[in-house]
Design a protein around this motif. Structure first.
Motif, PDB file in Angstrom:
ATOM      1  N   LYS A  61       0.828  -1.210   0.000  1.00  0.00           N
ATOM      2  CA  LYS A  61       0.000   0.000   0.000  1.00  0.00           C
ATOM      3  C   LYS A  61       0.863   1.262   0.000  1.00  0.00           C
ATOM      4  O   LYS A  61       0.682   2.154  -0.828  1.00  0.00           O
ATOM      5  N   THR A  62       1.797   1.287   0.933  1.00  0.00           N
ATOM      6  CA  THR A  62       2.657   2.468   1.021  1.00  0.00           C
ATOM      7  C   THR A  62       3.483   2.618  -0.260  1.00  0.00           C
ATOM      8  O   THR A  62       3.636   3.715  -0.792  1.00  0.00           O
ATOM      9  N   HIS A  63       3.974   1.503  -0.749  1.00  0.00           N
ATOM     10  CA  HIS A  63       4.749   1.536  -1.986  1.00  0.00           C
ATOM     11  C   HIS A  63       3.942   2.183  -3.123  1.00  0.00           C
ATOM     12  O   HIS A  63       4.409   3.103  -3.788  1.00  0.00           O
TER      13      HIS A  63
ATOM     14  N   ILE B  13      -2.887  10.053   2.031  1.00  0.00           N
ATOM     15  CA  ILE B  13      -2.895   9.812   3.472  1.00  0.00           C
ATOM     16  C   ILE B  13      -2.942   8.312   3.736  1.00  0.00           C
ATOM     17  O   ILE B  13      -3.835   7.612   3.288  1.00  0.00           O
ATOM     18  N   ASP B  14      -1.902   7.862   4.422  1.00  0.00           N
ATOM     19  CA  ASP B  14      -1.627   6.428   4.557  1.00  0.00           C
ATOM     20  C   ASP B  14      -2.200   5.886   5.866  1.00  0.00           C
ATOM     21  O   ASP B  14      -2.131   6.556   6.901  1.00  0.00           O
ATOM     22  N   ASP B  15      -2.761   4.704   5.800  1.00  0.00           N
ATOM     23  CA  ASP B  15      -3.251   4.001   6.995  1.00  0.00           C
ATOM     24  C   ASP B  15      -4.337   4.766   7.745  1.00  0.00           C
ATOM     25  O   ASP B  15      -4.204   5.030   8.949  1.00  0.00           O
ATOM     26  N   VAL B  16      -5.420   5.061   7.049  1.00  0.00           N
ATOM     27  CA  VAL B  16      -6.490   5.855   7.689  1.00  0.00           C
ATOM     28  C   VAL B  16      -7.181   5.112   8.832  1.00  0.00           C
ATOM     29  O   VAL B  16      -7.883   5.746   9.625  1.00  0.00           O
TER      30      VAL B  16
ATOM     31  N   VAL C 226       4.802  -9.352   1.107  1.00  0.00           N
ATOM     32  CA  VAL C 226       6.024  -8.986   0.396  1.00  0.00           C
ATOM     33  C   VAL C 226       7.116  -8.535   1.359  1.00  0.00           C
ATOM     34  O   VAL C 226       8.299  -8.794   1.143  1.00  0.00           O
ATOM     35  N   ARG C 227       6.712  -7.892   2.428  1.00  0.00           N
ATOM     36  CA  ARG C 227       7.727  -7.432   3.369  1.00  0.00           C
ATOM     37  C   ARG C 227       8.509  -8.626   3.913  1.00  0.00           C
ATOM     38  O   ARG C 227       9.724  -8.585   4.038  1.00  0.00           O
ATOM     39  N   GLU C 228       7.789  -9.693   4.211  1.00  0.00           N
ATOM     40  CA  GLU C 228       8.446 -10.880   4.746  1.00  0.00           C
ATOM     41  C   GLU C 228       9.362 -11.511   3.683  1.00  0.00           C
ATOM     42  O   GLU C 228      10.461 -11.942   3.980  1.00  0.00           O
TER      43      GLU C 228
HETATM   44 MG    MG Z   1       2.245   0.962   4.814  1.00  0.00          MG
END
Ligand code: MG
Ligand code: ADP
Length: 480
Positions: free
Chosen positions: A192-194, A248-251, A347-349
């Motif tokens: 999401k952040t990406h 705006i990230d992670d609402v 994906v982070r993992e």
């Molecule tokens: Mg994020």
């Protein structure tokens, strides 16, 4: 007599010849796989006097060469240039083509290597972007965008296609598509952040006059609280109402924060009316965002809501390949396949595994093979005290039934092997969240229907004989 030919910058052909001569020496001294992994990606750049400059794909790569092959490189230089030959590295610091000033290192057989680092050399190329964040919660015109996130290095798959295409459409025509607001949601580590940062970067790079602002909901909340405390609420809202693109990230973080939501609602309405682009992310679908006001939730529905799912097998393969490529490493496909079949949460993992794999490889001075991948995965999983790996299951079963792991993976139809194998698959299904296809892969490349059959057989057996349940209980106790 002075040898002028060596004093000028050599033509491409001379550089190539010298480097080829080096490679011939190197190739004679190391296994083919190491040669492929660590020397084929190196590009000879120039020969200036007796200084050979080669380009290496990353800092990691350079460190590896330095740790493992200094003496061999010295030998190669002795042969190709002479004892006063020097090697200079040019390290690609970014995934793009941007090169930092070369980091030079003199390789010498007599003394220990002697390095010289230009002052502006950043040891961790990825740190660059975080420097901007030092003015924590103040209202500055910093966009908070991290240039490392782009569409180019975002792998598209069925799991994220809608979000990615909507994101790209928004990036191309901010505020002008019907995707306004664009709401993207999905679990942790799914990109999401990406994506949201990729949109911001794209707009910043393509529209000079558009003011893009990326903010986490947490930062937004803190800024809001500060503005109340400092009596600068007007400044706060003015600041946000000025932007052309608000990401705006992670609402979900705004849940239950009524006052912050009120202010966000006003900012949202203002921007939306002016045709400014709003992008939001959340870790869950809007309907599950408890503690968010209905009037805010109903706004989210004006645009498009797109979800991000956990990556499927093919996407995981592509992500791993992209990642190792950007690190300048080549890893055999069987290792990539092994990782893709073993890590399927997010994906982070996946990235975490690749990074520790490379770290492991550099520490143990080994090439990255399936064995190393296995050990690394086991360490990661054990450290985090999370789940049982399929390897552990196979080991415990093999030990318990006195069969070999090779037997479990073999095609053998012997009763002594079939039952333990079926139990192992049954437990693999229970303990890992791997899809059946991946479980089959870990049992000698069986297909998913074989795994289903094994699980059914165990279920049937359980109905017939109570021993099976007992055995399972005993085996489970070993996993604790
Ligand atoms: Mg994020
Ligand atoms: P989220 O915000 O959803 O928790 P992130 O955007 O922080 O997840 O992603 C976690 C890591 O995985 C980041 O390093 C990101 O670059 C990477 N990543 C996620 N999805 C992809 C993808 N489709 N292609 C390439 N990298 C990805």
């Amino acid at each position: 007599m002075v040898n002028y030919t060596l004093e000028r910058i050599s033509t491409n052909r001379e550089v190539d010849q010298v480097w080829d001569a080096c490679l011939r020496i190197i190739q004679q001294h190391i296994p083919e796989q190491s040669f492929k992994t660590w020397f084929e990606p190196i590009r000879p750049l120039k020969l200036y006097g007796k200084v050979l400059t080669v380009q290496v794909p990353s800092q990691f790569f350079y460190e590896w060469l330095e740790d493992n092959y200094v003496n061999l490189l010295r030998k190669a230089l002795d042969y190709a240039i002479g004892r006063d030959g020097l090697l200079e590295y040019s390290i690609i610091v970014d995934t793009g083509n941007e090169k930092h000033q070369p980091l030079t290192m003199n390789v010498s057989t007599q003394k220990s290597p002697n390095y010289s680092k230009p002052d502006n050399f950043s040891t961790d190329p990825r740190m660059g972007a975080t420097v901007r964040e030092k003015d924590q919660d103040s209202l500055t015109l910093d966009t908070y965008l991290n240039p490392n996130y782009s569409f180019d290095n975002f792998i598209e798959g069925d799991c994220n296609r809608l979000a990615r295409s909507a994101g790209f459409a928004v990036a191309q025509r901010p505020g002008l598509t019907s995707f306004n607001p664009l709401m993207m949601y999905g679990g942790v580590g799914l990109g999401k952040t990406h994506l949201v940062q990729a949109i911001g970067n794209y707009i910043t790079n393509h529209y000079e006059n558009k003011l893009v602002l990326y903010v986490s909901s947490e930062k937004f909340t803190n800024q809001f609280i500060n503005s109340i405390r400092n009596n600068t609420l007007q400044e706060f809202t003015d600041f946000y109402m000025k932007v052309d693109v608000l990401a705006i990230d992670d609402v979900q973080f705004l849940s239950g924060k009524e006052k912050t939501q009120d202010t966000f609602f006003h900012i949202f309405n203002h921007l939306h009316q002016l045709g400014k682009q709003i992008i939001m992310t959340s870790d869950r679908p809007p309907r599950e965002l408890q503690g968010l006001q209905d009037r805010l939730l109903s706004r989210f529905k004006w645009g498009l809501t797109a979800d991000l799912q956990a990556p499927d097998f093919e996407t995981r393969i592509a992500i791993i390949q992209k990642k190792i490529q950007s690190e300048g490493i080549s890893i055999d496909y069987d290792v990539i396949e092994y990782i893709a079949h073993s890590v399927n949460s997010n994906v982070r993992e996946l990235e975490g595994v690749i990074v520790s794999l490379m770290a492991q490889a550099s520490l143990t001075r080994r090439n990255i093979d399936v064995e190393l991948a296995k050990n690394t995965l086991r360490n990661i999983v054990m450290n985090e005290d999370k789940e049982v790996t399929i390897d552990t299951i196979q080991e415990i079963i093999a030990d318990y039934f006195q069969v070999s792991i090779a037997d479990l993976k073999s095609k053998s139809r012997k009763k002594e092997v079939v039952y333990p194998r079926q139990l192992a698959m049954y437990l693999a299904k229970e303990y890992t969240d791997l899809p059946l296809k991946s479980i089959g892969y870990h049992f000698g490349g069986r297909d998913h229907s074989t795994v289903i059959h094994s699980i059914q057989s165990i279920n049937l057996l359980m109905d017939e004989t109570p021993d099976v349940e007992e055995t399972l209980q005993k085996l489970r106790s070993y996993f604790k």
